[in-house]
Design a protein around this motif. Structure first.
Motif, PDB file in Angstrom:
ATOM      1  N   PRO A 160       0.829  -1.219   0.000  1.00 32.25           N
ATOM      2  CA  PRO A 160       0.000   0.000   0.000  1.00 32.25           C
ATOM      3  C   PRO A 160       0.859   1.262   0.000  1.00 32.25           C
ATOM      4  N   LYS A 161       0.694   2.070  -1.018  1.00 31.14           N
ATOM      5  CA  LYS A 161       1.511   3.281  -1.178  1.00 31.14           C
ATOM      6  C   LYS A 161       1.375   4.214   0.029  1.00 31.14           C
ATOM      7  N   GLY A 162       2.514   4.632   0.565  1.00 32.13           N
ATOM      8  CA  GLY A 162       2.533   5.583   1.668  1.00 32.13           C
ATOM      9  C   GLY A 162       2.127   5.015   3.009  1.00 32.13           C
ATOM     10  N   LYS A 163       1.942   3.674   3.076  1.00 31.63           N
ATOM     11  CA  LYS A 163       1.453   3.090   4.334  1.00 31.63           C
ATOM     12  C   LYS A 163       2.406   2.060   4.931  1.00 31.63           C
ATOM     13  N   ILE A 164       3.647   2.077   4.457  1.00 30.74           N
ATOM     14  CA  ILE A 164       4.714   1.339   5.131  1.00 30.74           C
ATOM     15  C   ILE A 164       5.823   2.351   5.408  1.00 30.74           C
ATOM     16  N   SER A 165       6.711   2.031   6.335  1.00 36.17           N
ATOM     17  CA  SER A 165       7.744   3.009   6.677  1.00 36.17           C
ATOM     18  C   SER A 165       8.733   3.172   5.519  1.00 36.17           C
ATOM     19  N   GLU A 166       9.389   4.315   5.481  1.00 32.26           N
ATOM     20  CA  GLU A 166      10.355   4.613   4.409  1.00 32.26           C
ATOM     21  C   GLU A 166      11.460   3.557   4.359  1.00 32.26           C
ATOM     22  N   LEU A 167      11.923   3.149   5.527  1.00 35.40           N
ATOM     23  CA  LEU A 167      13.020   2.188   5.564  1.00 35.40           C
ATOM     24  C   LEU A 167      12.552   0.778   5.201  1.00 35.40           C
ATOM     25  N   GLN A 168      11.323   0.432   5.562  1.00 29.72           N
ATOM     26  CA  GLN A 168      10.777  -0.842   5.104  1.00 29.72           C
ATOM     27  C   GLN A 168      10.757  -0.873   3.580  1.00 29.72           C
ATOM     28  N   GLU A 169      10.320   0.229   2.992  1.00 30.27           N
ATOM     29  CA  GLU A 169      10.228   0.333   1.530  1.00 30.27           C
ATOM     30  C   GLU A 169      11.608   0.231   0.884  1.00 30.27           C
ATOM     31  N   LYS A 383      13.762  -0.009  11.739  1.00 33.50           N
ATOM     32  CA  LYS A 383      12.901  -0.001  10.556  1.00 33.50           C
ATOM     33  C   LYS A 383      11.807   1.072  10.670  1.00 33.50           C
ATOM     34  N   PHE A 384      11.634   1.566  11.894  1.00 28.41           N
ATOM     35  CA  PHE A 384      10.639   2.616  12.155  1.00 28.41           C
ATOM     36  C   PHE A 384      11.340   3.826  12.769  1.00 28.41           C
ATOM     37  N   LYS A 385      12.542   4.091  12.272  1.00 26.67           N
ATOM     38  CA  LYS A 385      13.431   5.108  12.819  1.00 26.67           C
ATOM     39  C   LYS A 385      12.742   6.455  13.030  1.00 26.67           C
ATOM     40  N   ASN A 386      12.100   6.978  11.996  1.00 29.86           N
ATOM     41  CA  ASN A 386      11.475   8.308  12.098  1.00 29.86           C
ATOM     42  C   ASN A 386      10.388   8.338  13.163  1.00 29.86           C
ATOM     43  N   THR A 387       9.556   7.305  13.187  1.00 28.34           N
ATOM     44  CA  THR A 387       8.464   7.232  14.169  1.00 28.34           C
ATOM     45  C   THR A 387       9.007   7.129  15.586  1.00 28.34           C
ATOM     46  N   ILE A 388       9.959   6.229  15.790  1.00 26.15           N
ATOM     47  CA  ILE A 388      10.499   5.991  17.133  1.00 26.15           C
ATOM     48  C   ILE A 388      11.245   7.216  17.646  1.00 26.15           C
ATOM     49  N   GLU A 389      12.049   7.830  16.781  1.00 22.91           N
ATOM     50  CA  GLU A 389      12.817   9.009  17.208  1.00 22.91           C
ATOM     51  C   GLU A 389      11.888  10.158  17.607  1.00 22.91           C
ATOM     52  N   LYS A 390      10.796  10.300  16.870  1.00 24.79           N
ATOM     53  CA  LYS A 390       9.839  11.367  17.181  1.00 24.79           C
ATOM     54  C   LYS A 390       9.143  11.106  18.509  1.00 24.79           C
ATOM     55  N   ILE A 391       8.798   9.852  18.767  1.00 23.70           N
ATOM     56  CA  ILE A 391       8.090   9.503  19.999  1.00 23.70           C
ATOM     57  C   ILE A 391       9.011   9.574  21.215  1.00 23.70           C
ATOM     58  N   LEU A 392      10.205   9.014  21.083  1.00 21.86           N
ATOM     59  CA  LEU A 392      11.117   8.899  22.231  1.00 21.86           C
ATOM     60  C   LEU A 392      12.112  10.049  22.342  1.00 21.86           C
ATOM     61  N   ASN A 393      12.189  10.879  21.289  1.00 22.15           N
ATOM     62  CA  ASN A 393      13.193  11.941  21.263  1.00 22.15           C
ATOM     63  C   ASN A 393      14.583  11.349  21.518  1.00 22.15           C
ATOM     64  N   ASN A 394      14.850  10.274  20.804  1.00 23.60           N
ATOM     65  CA  ASN A 394      16.113   9.548  20.979  1.00 23.60           C
ATOM     66  C   ASN A 394      16.578   9.052  19.608  1.00 23.60           C
ATOM     67  N   ILE A 395      17.851   9.170  19.347  1.00 29.34           N
ATOM     68  CA  ILE A 395      18.403   8.772  18.051  1.00 29.34           C
ATOM     69  C   ILE A 395      18.515   7.249  17.951  1.00 29.34           C
ATOM     70  N   ILE A 396      18.026   6.696  16.859  1.00 29.13           N
ATOM     71  CA  ILE A 396      18.124   5.263  16.588  1.00 29.13           C
ATOM     72  C   ILE A 396      19.245   5.020  15.573  1.00 29.13           C
ATOM     73  N   THR A 397      20.201   4.212  15.934  1.00 21.46           N
ATOM     74  CA  THR A 397      21.315   3.892  15.030  1.00 21.46           C
ATOM     75  C   THR A 397      20.871   2.855  14.007  1.00 21.46           C
TER      76      THR A 397
END
Length: 429
Positions: A160-169, A383-397
Motif C-alpha cells: 500500500p503506497k505511503g502506508k509502510i515506513s520509508e526504511l521498510q520500503e 525499521k521505524f526510525k522516524n516514528t520511534i525518534e519522534k516519539i522517544l526523542n532519541n536517536i536510533i542507530t
C-alpha cells in the motif's frame, strides 16, 4: 504430508503441491490432514538439540518422508543461517523473544527463506514461475531478499503506497533484477484482494506459473513453528510450566504457527492475540460477529489488516483439537496507548517498536502474578526510525542492512487497485 483445502475438503494435495500452488481452489488455504503430537519424552529430547537440528526434527513430523531428513536439514541450515532468536529479559516475569536478527531485520526472514529453499529443492525440472505476494511492511523485504537473484524465479510484491515506513520500503524496493515492486493506491487489504484475484484467474495462473509467498503458503507457516520451540528452550524449567505468549497480529500467521506448536505438544498455557485499531478478531472473539471495518492506518502498519487470511486456519485448528476458542485471549491497542508503552519500555532501558509494544502492553495488562510471559519482537526498531525518534526523542542507530540501502532510488511501479492493470503488468513484464 497431506493437506486439504479449507474451502473444498475434497481437494487434497501433498506438501510439494501445496508449496507450489500457494492457494487452493476458491482461494482456499491448505491445512494438514494429520496433526502430529509428540510425547513429553520426545519434547525433552528435542529441547536439548541445537536450533537447526531441532527445527529439522519438528518439521519432519509434518513433512514426513516427502523430504528426507538429511535434505530437510540441509535446506533449514541454508535458510536459518543468521542469528537465532534472542530472549531479552524486560521485567522479572516478562521477556521479549527478539525475532529480528535476520538479513531483513524481521521475523519474516524465517518463513520466507525456508520457503525459498523448499521451492528451490522441489523445482526438479527448473521450471520458471512467478511469486506474487502482498506486504503490509516486512513480508516484502523478507521475500525479496530470500529469492533475490534466484534463477527462473520472478517476484512481484504489492504494497500500500505511503502506508509502510520509508526504511521498510527501501529494503525491498531498491533491489531490481528479478524483484519487481508495485505500490498500490489503497490499503493492504486491497493488495491482498488483488493477489487472490490473480490466483482465481486460471489462464494467468498457468501462463506464468503463479505462486504466493504470503503466510497463506504452508511452507512459511511451518517454518515459524520452529522459533516457538526455541523460545521454550531459552527459559527455565519453572518458567516453562506457566508460559504465556503475546503475539502482535496482522495476517495471523504468527499466531497460527504458535498454535500449531501447542498442538504438536509444546505446553504453552495460552496465547494473547494482539491487534491495533484494526480489531476485527478481538471484536469477533468478544461478540461472535465477524464484521471487518474499513482498514485504518496506524503507527503499527504491519498490523493494518482488517481481513486476516489465516484466521480460517486458527478456527480450523480450534475445531480439530476441540479447544475452546475462549481460551484464546485478545486485545487491541490504540496509537496513543502504543506511544505511551514505547515510553514505558524506554524508561526501563528497552527500545522497542510499535508492533512489539502492543504485544507487551496486552501481556503486561493480562498476565497473572504466577505466570511468565514472552512477547514477540517482530521487527528491528530501526525499521521505524522516524516514528520511534519522534516519539522517544532519541536517536536510533541504523544497522548495516539499512545503511546499505537508505540512499538507493526506489524502483517501484504504481497502479490503482485494479485487477486488469495488475494482470497486464504480470503478463507483459
Amino acid at each position: 504430508m497431506k493437506l486439504y483445502n479449507l474451502k473444498d475438503h475434497t481437494e487434497i494435495v501433498n506438501f510439494e503441491h501445496a508449496v507450489k500452488l500457494g492457494l487452493g481452489q476458491q482461494q482456499g488455504l491448505f491445512f494438514p490432514v494429520e496433526l502430529p503430537v509428540i510425547t513429553s519424552v520426545e519434547l525433552s529430547k528435542i529441547l536439548k538439540m541445537d536450533f537447526i537440528t531441532r527445527s529439522t526434527e519438528i518439521l519432519s513430523y509434518f513433512i514426513k518422508n516427502e523430504i528426507s531428513k538429511d535434505k530437510l536439514y540441509d535446506c533449514i541450515k541454508k535458510a536459518f543461517y543468521f542469528q537465532y532468536p534472542l530472549k531479552v529479559q524486560i521485567k522479572n516475569n516478562i521477556g521479549c523473544l527478539e525475532l529480528f536478527h535476520g538479513p531483513t531485520l524481521a521475523f519474516k526472514d524465517f518463513g520466507a527463506r525456508f520457503m525459498a529453499q523448499m521451492i528451490l529443492s522441489l523445482n526438479k525440472n527448473n521450471e520458471s514461475f512467478t511469486i506474487l505476494t502482498a506486504t503490509s511492511g516486512d513480508t516484502g523485504a523478507a521475500v525479496a531478499h530470500a529469492f533475490y537473484g534466484m534463477k527462473n524465479v520472478r517476484v512481484i510484491i504489492l504494497y500500500p503506497k505511503g502506508k509502510i515506513s520509508e526504511l521498510q520500503e527501501k529494503l525491498f524496493c531498491t533491489l531490481g533484477k528479478n524483484i519487481k515492486t508495485i505500490s498500490i493506491n489503497g490499503s493492504f487489504d486491497d493488495c491482498q484482494k488483488l493477489v487472490k484475484e490473480a490466483f482465481d484467474d486460471k489462464i494467468l495462473k498457468e501462463s506464468i506459473g503463479l505462486n504466493s509467498a504470503n503466510s497463506i503458503n504452508i511452507s512459511r507457516l511451518l517454518a515459524q513453528i520452529c522459533y516457538y520451540f526455541e523460545a521454550f528452550s531459552l527459559i527455565s524449567e519453572e518458567q516453562r510450566k506457566k508460559l504465556v505468549i503475546s503475539v502482535p497480529c496482522g495476517n495471523f500467521g504468527n499466531l497460527t504457527a504458535g498454535l500449531l506448536a501447542k498442538s504438536l505438544g509444546l505446553p504453552i498455557k495460552y496465547f494473547i492475540a494482539c491487534t491495533n485499531a484494526n480489531d476485527t478478531v478481538p471484536r469477533f472473539l468478544k461478540n461472535g460477529i465477524w464484521q471487518p471495518n474499513q482498514t485504518v492506518s496506524t503507527i503499527s502498519n504491519a498490523m493494518d489488516i482488517s481481513q486476516p487470511n489465516n484466521w480460517t486456519r486458527v478456527e480450523e485448528l480450534f475445531k480439530r483439537k476441540k479447544w475452546d476458542i475462549k481460551e484464546l485471549k485478545f486485545g487491541s491497542v490504540s496509537d496513543d496507548e502504543t506511544k505511551k508503552t514505547l515510553h514505558e519500555l524506554f524508561k526501563i532501558g528497552y527500545i522497542s517498536e510499535p508492533h512489539a509494544a502492543i504485544a507487551y502492553r496486552l501481556l503486561k495488562d493480562q498476565l497473572k502474578e504466577d505466570e511468565f510471559g514472552l512477547f514477540l519482537g517482530t521487527a528491528h526498531p530501526a525499521k521505524f526510525k522516524n516514528t520511534i525518534e519522534k516519539i522517544l526523542n532519541n536517536i536510533i542507530t541504523l544497522p548495516q542492512a539499512l545503511k546499505n540501502r537508505i540512499n538507493l532510488p526506489l524502483l517501484s511501479h504504481n497502479i490503482n487497485p485494479n485487477f486488469s492493470k495488475l494482470k497486464k503488468f504480470l503478463l507483459e513484464k
